[in-house]
Design a protein around this motif. Structure first.
Motif, PDB file in Angstrom:
ATOM      1  N   LYS A 159       1.044  -1.657   0.306  1.00  0.00           N
ATOM      2  CA  LYS A 159      -0.373   0.214  -0.113  1.00  0.00           C
ATOM      3  C   LYS A 159       0.866   1.758   0.129  1.00  0.00           C
ATOM      4  CE  LYS A 159      -4.412  -1.540   1.674  1.00  0.00           C
ATOM      5  NZ  LYS A 159      -5.873  -0.969   2.522  1.00  0.00           N
ATOM      6  N   GLY A 165      -2.277   3.520  -4.912  1.00  0.00           N
ATOM      7  CA  GLY A 165      -3.835   3.982  -5.273  1.00  0.00           C
ATOM      8  C   GLY A 165      -4.509   4.502  -7.020  1.00  0.00           C
ATOM      9  N   THR A 166      -3.783   4.256  -7.323  1.00  0.00           N
ATOM     10  CA  THR A 166      -4.029   4.189  -9.105  1.00  0.00           C
ATOM     11  C   THR A 166      -5.222   3.004  -9.179  1.00  0.00           C
ATOM     12  OG1 THR A 166      -2.059   4.099  -9.809  1.00  0.00           O
ATOM     13  CG2 THR A 166      -3.729   3.409 -11.404  1.00  0.00           C
ATOM     14  N   ARG A 167      -6.332   3.712  -9.596  1.00  0.00           N
ATOM     15  CA  ARG A 167      -7.562   2.999  -9.736  1.00  0.00           C
ATOM     16  C   ARG A 167      -7.641   1.810 -10.623  1.00  0.00           C
ATOM     17  NH1 ARG A 167     -12.710   7.232 -10.362  1.00  0.00           N
ATOM     18  NH2 ARG A 167     -12.417   8.305  -7.863  1.00  0.00           N
ATOM     19  N   THR A 168      -7.076   2.134 -12.255  1.00  0.00           N
ATOM     20  CA  THR A 168      -7.002   1.226 -12.892  1.00  0.00           C
ATOM     21  C   THR A 168      -5.447   1.285 -13.999  1.00  0.00           C
ATOM     22  OG1 THR A 168      -8.006   1.878 -14.890  1.00  0.00           O
ATOM     23  CG2 THR A 168      -9.103   0.854 -13.452  1.00  0.00           C
ATOM     24  N   ALA A 239      -2.545  -2.984  -1.811  1.00  0.00           N
ATOM     25  CA  ALA A 239      -3.663  -2.964  -2.265  1.00  0.00           C
ATOM     26  C   ALA A 239      -3.574  -3.353  -3.683  1.00  0.00           C
ATOM     27  CB  ALA A 239      -3.492  -1.720  -2.659  1.00  0.00           C
ATOM     28  N   ILE A 241      -5.442  -3.808  -7.492  1.00  0.00           N
ATOM     29  CA  ILE A 241      -5.120  -2.461  -8.576  1.00  0.00           C
ATOM     30  C   ILE A 241      -5.999  -3.297  -9.844  1.00  0.00           C
ATOM     31  CG2 ILE A 241      -4.892  -1.287  -9.825  1.00  0.00           C
ATOM     32  CD1 ILE A 241      -2.581  -0.121  -7.981  1.00  0.00           C
ATOM     33  N   LYS A 244      -6.484  -2.706 -16.170  1.00  0.00           N
ATOM     34  CA  LYS A 244      -7.385  -2.924 -17.347  1.00  0.00           C
ATOM     35  C   LYS A 244      -6.957  -3.804 -19.024  1.00  0.00           C
ATOM     36  CE  LYS A 244     -10.498   0.554 -20.350  1.00  0.00           C
ATOM     37  NZ  LYS A 244     -10.655   1.720 -20.248  1.00  0.00           N
TER      38      LYS A 244
END
Length: 281
Positions: A159, A165-168, A239, A241, A244
């Motif tokens: 983390k 902290g990246t969304r995708t 985390a 993530i 995509k």
């Protein structure tokens, strides 16, 4: 007179919520289990379930019978145990390297509660085990596969990592990221092929032999790893993530059950403690 076997079918249907799941737990066909429930309803002149596309909804009589069934089957189990004290029960299991056991704690606790003194033995191959926690592609012949969960692969990072902290992310974002190798994963070759198509050359930070090692290395900050989402759900140090990419895929994980009465009974007990749906840790 109420018979024990249909009562066991009823309890499984009550706890699992569908005819298909209850039938799978006992290794019988859905029509056979439905017929047994129908005969049980005729015996006690009561409707036990309201049936819909969503599954089984117990009636008031169903709830009442479930309470009686718990006592009856508990007494039967106690009697069986009293005559088998000199012959302890054994259960052989296999868990593939890409499985971690913590999410299945409830299932193993159900075995311990229901079968005091049960001896668990872990096998080196799935074919040698009565129950095998594996990817669907690894289910051995002679076993039937019961799907437990479908879950996508995600990028697991400590983390404190800048990307945490990246969304995708895309596969291209992995180019400069040290990753922990999981060659034992059934989907490893397919993942590597997708990376090659995207012209992504990875840097290996370490090579593990099972996912428990991978998780610990990620927590220590050695690198990232492409892991099943359930491995890292609710892990305070890691985390997860989403990556995509249309072909990264998901895994279908479940329990392969040897086609024997003993294995089916152990599977039924194991499944009664499995929370289902999500493998959150």
């Amino acid at each position: 007179m109420i018979e024990v076997t249909p009562l066991r079918y009823f309890v499984s249907a009550f706890e699992l919520g569908t005819i298909s799941a209850a039938a799978a737990a006992h290794g019988i066909s859905q029509p056979s289990l439905s017929q047994a429930l129908q005969k049980l309803e005729e015996t006690i002149s009561s409707t036990l379930f309201l049936r819909s596309r969503k599954g089984l909804q117990p009636t008031a009589q169903g709830h009442q019978l479930y309470q009686h069934a718990q006592s009856i089957l508990g007494a039967v189990q106690k009697a069986e145990n009293s005559f088998s004290q000199n012959s302890p029960r054994h259960l052989s299991l296999y868990t593939s390297p890409d499985i971690v056991l913590k999410p299945f704690r409830g299932a193993f606790e159900a075995l311990r509660r229901t079968c005091p003194g049960l001896e668990l033995r872990f096998e080196l191959t799935p074919a040698a085990a009565e129950l095998a926690l594996v990817d669907q592609s690894c289910a051995p012949r002679g076993h039937r596969f019961h799907e437990l969960v479908r879950e996508p692969y995600v990028l697991a990072l400590k983390k404190s990592h800048p990307l945490a902290g990246t969304r995708t992310l895309t596969l291209g974002d992995l180019r400069s990221l040290p990753l922990i190798e999981r060659r034992y994963c059934p989907h490893y070759d397919a993942m590597r092929a997708e990376l090659t198509l995207e012209d992504v050359s990875l840097t290996a930070a370490a090579e593990a032999v099972h996912d428990q090692q991978v998780l610990e290395l990620v927590r220590l900050g050695f690198g990232g790893a492409l892991l099943p989402a359930g491995h890292v759900a609710q892990d305070e140090a890691i985390a997860a993530i989403p990556v995509k990419h249309p072909s990264l895929g998901e895994r279908i994980m479940g329990l392969a059950v040897r086609k024997t009465a003993s294995a089916n009974e152990m599977f039924r007990i194991w499944l009664s403690g499995f929370t289902g749906g999500s493998l959150s840790m």
